[in-house]
Design an enzyme around this catalytic site. Structure first.
Site, PDB file in Angstrom:
ATOM      1  N   HIS A  28      -9.206  21.841 -29.587  1.00 41.98           N
ATOM      2  CA  HIS A  28     -10.449  22.406 -30.139  1.00 41.98           C
ATOM      3  C   HIS A  28     -11.677  21.928 -29.351  1.00 41.98           C
ATOM      4  O   HIS A  28     -12.777  21.869 -29.895  1.00 41.98           O
ATOM      5  CB  HIS A  28     -10.645  22.047 -31.618  1.00 41.98           C
ATOM      6  CG  HIS A  28      -9.435  22.273 -32.466  1.00 41.98           C
ATOM      7  ND1 HIS A  28      -9.242  23.425 -33.202  1.00 41.98           N
ATOM      8  CD2 HIS A  28      -8.331  21.511 -32.670  1.00 41.98           C
ATOM      9  CE1 HIS A  28      -8.073  23.355 -33.840  1.00 41.98           C
ATOM     10  NE2 HIS A  28      -7.504  22.210 -33.532  1.00 41.98           N
ATOM     11  N   TYR A  44       6.930  63.570  -9.376  1.00 40.53           N
ATOM     12  CA  TYR A  44       5.604  63.227  -8.861  1.00 40.53           C
ATOM     13  C   TYR A  44       4.535  64.094  -9.501  1.00 40.53           C
ATOM     14  O   TYR A  44       4.694  65.307  -9.665  1.00 40.53           O
ATOM     15  CB  TYR A  44       5.557  63.387  -7.325  1.00 40.53           C
ATOM     16  CG  TYR A  44       4.184  63.038  -6.772  1.00 40.53           C
ATOM     17  CD1 TYR A  44       3.828  61.719  -6.507  1.00 40.53           C
ATOM     18  CD2 TYR A  44       3.220  64.030  -6.563  1.00 40.53           C
ATOM     19  CE1 TYR A  44       2.567  61.392  -6.047  1.00 40.53           C
ATOM     20  CE2 TYR A  44       1.949  63.711  -6.102  1.00 40.53           C
ATOM     21  CZ  TYR A  44       1.629  62.388  -5.850  1.00 40.53           C
ATOM     22  OH  TYR A  44       0.380  62.076  -5.398  1.00 40.53           O
ATOM     23  N   ASN A  59     -24.180  24.746  -8.144  1.00 42.45           N
ATOM     24  CA  ASN A  59     -23.423  25.546  -9.106  1.00 42.45           C
ATOM     25  C   ASN A  59     -21.963  25.757  -8.697  1.00 42.45           C
ATOM     26  O   ASN A  59     -21.680  25.986  -7.527  1.00 42.45           O
ATOM     27  CB  ASN A  59     -24.089  26.916  -9.276  1.00 42.45           C
ATOM     28  CG  ASN A  59     -25.500  26.807  -9.822  1.00 42.45           C
ATOM     29  OD1 ASN A  59     -25.798  25.909 -10.613  1.00 42.45           O
ATOM     30  ND2 ASN A  59     -26.372  27.694  -9.383  1.00 42.45           N
ATOM     31  N   SER A  86     -29.422  27.273  -6.139  1.00 45.43           N
ATOM     32  CA  SER A  86     -30.240  28.228  -6.867  1.00 45.43           C
ATOM     33  C   SER A  86     -31.442  28.590  -6.004  1.00 45.43           C
ATOM     34  O   SER A  86     -31.959  27.761  -5.264  1.00 45.43           O
ATOM     35  CB  SER A  86     -30.700  27.589  -8.179  1.00 45.43           C
ATOM     36  OG  SER A  86     -31.916  28.151  -8.606  1.00 45.43           O
ATOM     37  N   LYS A 126     -30.259  22.393  -8.257  1.00 48.02           N
ATOM     38  CA  LYS A 126     -29.001  22.965  -8.741  1.00 48.02           C
ATOM     39  C   LYS A 126     -27.861  22.939  -7.726  1.00 48.02           C
ATOM     40  O   LYS A 126     -28.062  23.151  -6.542  1.00 48.02           O
ATOM     41  CB  LYS A 126     -29.216  24.431  -9.162  1.00 48.02           C
ATOM     42  CG  LYS A 126     -30.038  24.645 -10.415  1.00 48.02           C
ATOM     43  CD  LYS A 126     -29.440  24.009 -11.681  1.00 48.02           C
ATOM     44  CE  LYS A 126     -28.159  24.671 -12.108  1.00 48.02           C
ATOM     45  NZ  LYS A 126     -28.371  26.000 -12.686  1.00 48.02           N
ATOM     46  N   SER A 149      -7.155  60.850  -0.327  1.00 48.63           N
ATOM     47  CA  SER A 149      -6.981  59.415  -0.593  1.00 48.63           C
ATOM     48  C   SER A 149      -7.146  58.583   0.675  1.00 48.63           C
ATOM     49  O   SER A 149      -7.012  57.361   0.634  1.00 48.63           O
ATOM     50  CB  SER A 149      -5.598  59.166  -1.208  1.00 48.63           C
ATOM     51  OG  SER A 149      -4.592  59.748  -0.410  1.00 48.63           O
ATOM     52  N   GLU A 193     -16.668  30.103 -11.388  1.00 46.14           N
ATOM     53  CA  GLU A 193     -17.233  31.083 -12.320  1.00 46.14           C
ATOM     54  C   GLU A 193     -16.830  32.512 -11.952  1.00 46.14           C
ATOM     55  O   GLU A 193     -16.495  33.326 -12.808  1.00 46.14           O
ATOM     56  CB  GLU A 193     -18.764  30.998 -12.318  1.00 46.14           C
ATOM     57  CG  GLU A 193     -19.308  29.712 -12.893  1.00 46.14           C
ATOM     58  CD  GLU A 193     -20.803  29.620 -12.638  1.00 46.14           C
ATOM     59  OE1 GLU A 193     -21.570  30.178 -13.431  1.00 46.14           O
ATOM     60  OE2 GLU A 193     -21.185  29.015 -11.619  1.00 46.14           O
TER      61      GLU A 193
HETATM   62  N1  ARG Z   1      -1.766  60.814  -1.322  1.00 40.33           N
HETATM   63  C1  ARG Z   1      -0.664  61.014  -2.213  1.00 40.33           C
HETATM   64  C2  ARG Z   1      -0.569  59.827  -3.170  1.00 40.33           C
HETATM   65  O1  ARG Z   1      -1.088  58.832  -2.851  1.00 40.33           O
HETATM   66  C3  ARG Z   1       0.613  61.115  -1.440  1.00 40.33           C
HETATM   67  C4  ARG Z   1       1.672  61.911  -2.133  1.00 40.33           C
HETATM   68  C5  ARG Z   1       1.216  63.301  -2.225  1.00 40.33           C
HETATM   69  N2  ARG Z   1       2.259  64.186  -2.633  1.00 40.33           N
HETATM   70  C6  ARG Z   1       2.006  65.435  -2.992  1.00 40.33           C
HETATM   71  N3  ARG Z   1       3.006  66.140  -3.341  1.00 40.33           N
HETATM   72  N4  ARG Z   1       0.805  65.919  -3.034  1.00 40.33           N
HETATM   73  O2  ARG Z   1      -0.008  59.942  -4.223  1.00 40.33           O
END
Ligand code: ARG
Length: 471
Positions: free
Chosen positions: A155, A316, A284, A276, A282, A22, A289
């Protein structure tokens, strides 16, 4: 070697690293993560769980890591999965093996829940601040347009005239409720999950309250399983954000309509419009939007988060890593929209004369003719029919009500007298709606007054909390 590599006999498949990491998005949490670690390590030392000297070394190391990450000097890697393990690795590189004491009595599960809360409370304060600024722009337009009359629509058909100030104040009210919702949700976000450990708490004699106080939380999330499991505070944020962007989108729609040649009620400042590539004439209303268009992704993130959570057993589960991208994108989308909307509203030109003409060339004073007859004791239903016939006659004559002479009026009811011309004038029609929350000028002034009082309170709230949530 991975921080958790001890029980493994093989390196992780590269695709697995890539898929499960992540770090590409949770690096946004870096400064919150380190803020949480500083409080945690301080507590470990206060409680005698690690020696004070080690705690100092770790704190100094964390500060160096924070700087390096902020300056883009730290190398964050997918191999180290997420921001939590990247920071820990960088710390160990910085201070040596003693850095490994940081994670005592803590899990990434309570750590990530903490980071999310730190991020969100900061975001909530920023969003309230931006909403307060947008309200300021709307209030400014309201105050400048206490005599500007435009048709009110139902309306999308002209219905009854209203003050443009009244129309602006409707949005001030919507954003006021949005602010209230954010402030209310802040109370639930502002609790520390740290100390919940992986799920069950920890064997070390930690002081959860102490960590919470250092981080300016109102208290702790009491149940350890709940602390690491729930993301209802994220759902609540996404839901509040959805309502805000829905309100912005309705305002956007009005700005788009009003700036068309067909309405020609406002002109947005050149600085907030685009052209445009092909049609030289134009101009815009792209910002409005695009904000209207971006409601889709924000609503989508809300449904996405709810769906991710709905089948998860306590505690978790890796699924929960999906809580971040939608939240970040929502916060960025909203912050961008709100930051643009305030100056766009503030600088827009209100074409009072065109609005007035739209009222004058219309039948939006028809209800007032009916009310006039009711005041002369005709039952409303009968008055409605009389005015309907009068309107039909006027349409056939190519006239509006104020163009009819008194004989023409009297064909429909002998109760109508010369004073009708005064009664049907747009200013009279507006000011006749003299009820709480009505469009009469004095009532709109009352609304502005009470909105300004709340506005000051909200601004104070931002000042008070901005300090606490600042990393
Ligand atoms: N990167 C994980 C998340 O965002 C952190 C927690 C991970 N925990 C674990 N037990 N793998 O959820």
């Amino acid at each position: 070697m991975k921080l958790w590599g001890g029980r493994f006999t093989k390196p992780t498949n590269e695709l697995v690293d890539e898929y499960t990491a992540s770090i590409s998005f949770d690096q946004k949490l870096a400064q919150y993560d380190i803020q949480g670690s500083l409080a945690h390590v301080e507590m470990l030392s206060k409680c005698g769980i690690i020696p004070a000297g080690d705690a100092d070394t770790i704190k100094n190391g964390l500060k160096v890591v924070a700087k390096k990450i902020a300056n883009g000097e730290a190398e964050l890697s997918e191999e180290n999965e997420d921001i939590h393990m990247n920071v820990e690795k960088l710390l160990i590189e910085e201070v040596g093996a003693v850095g490994g004491k940081l994670h005592t009595g803590r899990s990434r599960n309570d750590q990530v829940a903490l980071d999310m809360r730190l991020y969100l409370r900061d975001t909530i304060v920023t969003m309230v601040d931006l909403l307060v600024k947008l309200q300021e722009a709307l209030l400014g337009q309201a105050k400048m347009n206490l005599d500007t009359i435009l048709p009110g629509y139902t309306h999308l058909q002209r219905a009854q005239p209203v003050l443009f100030a009244h129309h602006m104040m409707a949005y001030v009210s919507m954003f006021e409720r949005d602010i209230e919702r954010l402030q209310d949700s802040f109370k639930r976000v502002n609790r520390s999950p740290l100390g919940a450990g992986a799920l069950a708490g920890t064997t070390f004699p930690i002081d959860r309250q102490y960590v919470a106080e250092q981080l300016h939380f109102d208290g702790v999330v009491e149940n350890s399983l709940d602390a690491v499991s729930d993301r209802d505070f994220v759902v609540e944020f996404l839901s509040n954000a959805s309502l805000i962007i829905m309100h912005l989108s309705r305002l956007s729609e009005e700005l788009v309509q009003w700036s068309s040649a067909e309405f020609n009620f406002i002109e947005l400042d050149d600085a907030f419009c685009t052209g445009s590539s092909m049609m030289p004439q134009k101009k815009n209303p792209d910002v409005a939007e695009l904000v209207r268009g971006k409601t889709g992704r924000v609503f989508g993130h809300l449904i996405g988060m709810l769906t991710t959570l709905k089948g998860l057993p306590i505690a978790y589960n890796k699924d929960m890593q999906e809580d971040k991208e939608g939240m970040f994108d929502t916060a960025d989308t909203l912050k961008g929209a709100l930051a643009l909307f305030a100056p766009m509203i503030q600088t827009m030109e209100v074409k009072k004369e065109n609005m007035y003409q739209a009222v004058a060339k219309d039948f939006s004073n028809a209800t007032d003719l009916a009310d006039y007859l009711v005041n002369k004791e005709m039952p409303f239903r009968e008055a409605h029919a009389v005015v309907g016939q009068t309107v039909l006659y006027a349409i056939e004559q190519g006239k509006f009500l104020l163009d009819l002479n008194i004989e023409e009026f009297k064909q429909f009811s002998s109760l109508i007298e010369e004073d009708i011309y005064q009664v049907l004038a747009p200013e009279t029609v507006v000011n006749a709606r003299d009820v709480v929350g009505g469009t009469a000028k004095n009532r709109v002034e009352e609304q502005i007054q009470s909105a300004e009082n709340r506005w000051s309170e909200n601004q104070q709230w931002v000042e008070e909390f901005a300090e606490k949530v600042n990393v």
